[in-house]
Design an enzyme around this catalytic site. Structure first.
Site, PDB file in Angstrom:
ATOM      1  N   ARG A  43       0.824  -1.212   0.000  1.00 51.54           N
ATOM      2  CA  ARG A  43       0.000   0.000   0.000  1.00 51.54           C
ATOM      3  C   ARG A  43       0.859   1.264   0.000  1.00 51.54           C
ATOM      4  O   ARG A  43       0.468   2.288  -0.563  1.00 51.54           O
ATOM      5  CB  ARG A  43      -0.932   0.002   1.206  1.00 51.54           C
ATOM      6  CG  ARG A  43      -2.065  -1.005   1.097  1.00 51.54           C
ATOM      7  CD  ARG A  43      -3.051  -0.853   2.228  1.00 51.54           C
ATOM      8  NE  ARG A  43      -4.212  -1.716   2.030  1.00 51.54           N
ATOM      9  CZ  ARG A  43      -5.285  -1.707   2.808  1.00 51.54           C
ATOM     10  NH1 ARG A  43      -5.352  -0.882   3.826  1.00 51.54           N
ATOM     11  NH2 ARG A  43      -6.296  -2.522   2.562  1.00 51.54           N
ATOM     12  N   LYS A 315     -15.078 -10.654  10.449  1.00 54.94           N
ATOM     13  CA  LYS A 315     -16.270 -10.087  11.085  1.00 54.94           C
ATOM     14  C   LYS A 315     -17.433  -9.928  10.115  1.00 54.94           C
ATOM     15  O   LYS A 315     -17.357  -9.137   9.186  1.00 54.94           O
ATOM     16  CB  LYS A 315     -15.933  -8.745  11.741  1.00 54.94           C
ATOM     17  CG  LYS A 315     -14.982  -8.871  12.923  1.00 54.94           C
ATOM     18  CD  LYS A 315     -14.836  -7.557  13.658  1.00 54.94           C
ATOM     19  CE  LYS A 315     -13.976  -7.722  14.903  1.00 54.94           C
ATOM     20  NZ  LYS A 315     -13.850  -6.451  15.651  1.00 54.94           N
ATOM     21  N   GLY A 485      -6.550  -5.985   0.397  1.00 58.77           N
ATOM     22  CA  GLY A 485      -6.415  -6.522   1.745  1.00 58.77           C
ATOM     23  C   GLY A 485      -5.791  -7.895   1.798  1.00 58.77           C
ATOM     24  O   GLY A 485      -4.872  -8.233   1.044  1.00 58.77           O
ATOM     25  N   GLY A 508     -14.070  -3.139   1.132  1.00 58.16           N
ATOM     26  CA  GLY A 508     -15.474  -2.752   1.062  1.00 58.16           C
ATOM     27  C   GLY A 508     -15.759  -1.814  -0.084  1.00 58.16           C
ATOM     28  O   GLY A 508     -16.807  -1.897  -0.735  1.00 58.16           O
TER      29      GLY A 508
END
Length: 529
Positions: A43, A315, A485, A508
């Protein structure tokens, strides 16, 4: 999605010599003991061209990024109390291993006495006076770490420090694992390792993102300043729009231009994503952002069907609303990783000690909705049937009693996990089921691993998904996108990252943009050409 292509980029800012350019980046990389994990600086590398563009034109680059999910302090509270602000700063800058004692040392004499009276050395503490220099901090420093944690937890529960120092609740004592200081060091190394540049680039660090005026003023053309973790202030993602705006106004005052190179967080209404460009009155894409949205516009203007969304990770609360929203756009959804166990549990399967969020409540980012996660999971499964979307959940598992490597993992016969065991990867029957689904799809979007792929014993499921996407792309033109990710990390580790259509820097945000076609707030706010 052609609307995405018509955005100004950092190349369109002119002139920027001696101007200060605020660049929102995503340097949320894994750090352990102050060291960035090996090979986990992708990143940072991805943003180098944008940073280089600014400083090579004589601009001053001020970088803003988050790290992790600290509870954060309220800027309004700290700005009204200089002593508390100084206390926080000293906590952030304390030497590793000393943060608990540092916190104690900054308390008043009576507060120190109160804490010591609860300790195993209460008799010694009782004899010490309330005045400074009486030895109370030295006595506290002699306690073992666990006792320090217990004492400070009791203290913050019984005083208003509970609201001022939420990190002490969350991390059992404030720790520096979420500081961006190691990133500043690595960024300078990477900038100076670029072979086409011979002059040294300086990367400075501001230990408080909301008190960085002096550091910004001292910047020279061609220098870089990285601000400390913006999420150390809860205003960044506050439920209160006025708090986000106040933070944005303060940070916007530091710069002349705004550039966004943080695609992974462009689905949020954060102060530094949406607020700053609104305050400044302009914003443009960095090269990473531009490359991301152009790739999606090209690949998914009209995605070929059938479409499969592959969703994993830890999650379910972070993804359940999103995957519910994309149901009208997909044909199949593969669910793996820890998030699968909430769905399995609501269907009546035993899940052993596997991680799950069953029974918890879910509140969205800005506190608009609060719902029991079991209800959301059941509603999702019902909605999937309504939309004729096939939901694929694990039908067997690879298990162990602990989350650690083993040569003798337990392979279940069905979707039930035995008592005392936890599932750490999908099983062989599930692997075949998921692979067959990918092989029959024309578009595949993946966000989240199928298991604990960092441990070789439990990497097979995740790596097979990466291989199936790579094979499909190379052999029959599958449109395959990995949403950044951990999924991107896994694809790199197993060597299939170069065989898919596109690897995104966003999780997301990728699903939002790819499958819902959303004009994300962090993109919408940027200038059109």
């Amino acid at each position: 999605m052609s609307f995405l292509k018509h955005k100004r980029s950092v190349s369109d800012i002119w002139p920027i010599k001696s101007k200060t350019v605020l660049i929102r980046v995503d340097f949320n990389v894994p750090i352990h003991n102050g060291v960035i994990a090996k090979g986990a600086d992708a990143r940072i590398k991805a943003c180098l061209p944008t940073i280089r563009r600014v400083i090579d034109q004589g601009g001053k680059a001020v970088l803003l990024s988050h790290m992790g999910r600290p509870t954060g302090y309220k800027y309004a509270l700290l700005s009204q109390s200089p002593s508390k602000h100084a206390q926080v700063l000293q906590l952030w800058q304390s030497e590793k291993g000393q943060e608990l004692t540092t916190f104690f040392s900054l308390l008043s004499g009576p507060e120190k006495k109160k804490i010591l009276n609860w300790s195993t050395k209460s008799s010694e503490g009782f004899r010490l006076s309330d005045s400074n220099g009486a030895g109370k901090t030295d006595l506290f420093a002699s306690l073992d770490v666990q006792e320090k944690v217990t004492l400070l937890q009791r203290f913050i529960k019984e005083t208003d420090e509970d609201t001022m120092f939420p990190q002490l609740r969350q991390y059992n004592g404030f720790k520096e694992e979420l500081t961006l200081q190691p990133v500043a060091v690595r960024l300078e190394e990477l900038l100076n390792a670029m072979p086409e540049y011979t002059s040294k680039t300086v990367v400075k660090f501001a230990p408080d993102c909301m008190n960085a005026q002096d550091e910004v003023s001292a910047l020279k053309p061609g220098e870089v300043l990285l601000l400390e973790n913006i999420r150390f202030y809860s205003d960044e993602n506050s439920k209160d729009e006025s708090e986000r705006l106040a933070m944005a106004k303060h940070l916007a005052s530091l710069g002349d231009y705004f550039v966004s190179d943080a695609f992974a967080t462009s689905h949020r209404h954060s102060a530094t994503i949406v607020g700053i460009p609104r305050v400044i009155g302009h914003g443009c894409c960095g090269y990473l952002m531009k490359r991301e949205i152009e790739a999606y516009a090209d690949l998914l203007g009209e995605p070929p069907r059938p479409i499969v969304a592959i969703v994993g990770g830890v999650k379910v609360s972070e993804k359940i609303v999103l995957i519910e929203n994309i149901l009208p756009q997909i044909d199949n959804i593969i669910i793996g990783g820890a998030i699968a166990f909430t769905f399995l549990k609501v269907q009546g399967y035993s899940i052993g000690n596997s991680f799950n969020q069953s029974g918890q409540s879910f509140t969205d980012t800005y506190g608009r909705h609060k719902t029991n996660i079991d209800e959301l999971a059941a509603r999702f499964l019902s909605k999937a049937k309504t939309h004729n979307v096939k939901v694929l959940l694990p039908v067997d598992h690879i298990c162990h009693v602990k989350c650690e490597g083993t040569n003798t993992p337990w392979v279940t016969a069905d979707a039930n996990v035995p008592e005392g065991y936890m599932s750490l990867d999908i099983g062989p029957k599930t692997i075949q089921l998921y692979r067959s689904c990918i092989e029959s799809s024309q578009t595949a979007v993946w966000s989240g691993p199928m298991g604990v792929f960092e441990i070789p014993t439990f990497s097979t499921g995740t790596f097979v998904v990466a291989k199936a996407m790579g094979d499909g792309t190379q052999d029959r033109g599958l449109v395959s996108i990995i949403g950044g990710g951990a999924s991107a990390t896994a694809a790199r580790i197993c060597g299939h990252d170069g065989r898919v259509s596109h690897i995104s820097s966003g999780g997301g945000a990728s699903l939002d943009l790819l499958l819902e076609g959303k004009n994300l707030p962090g993109i919408r706010v940027l200038d059109d050409l």
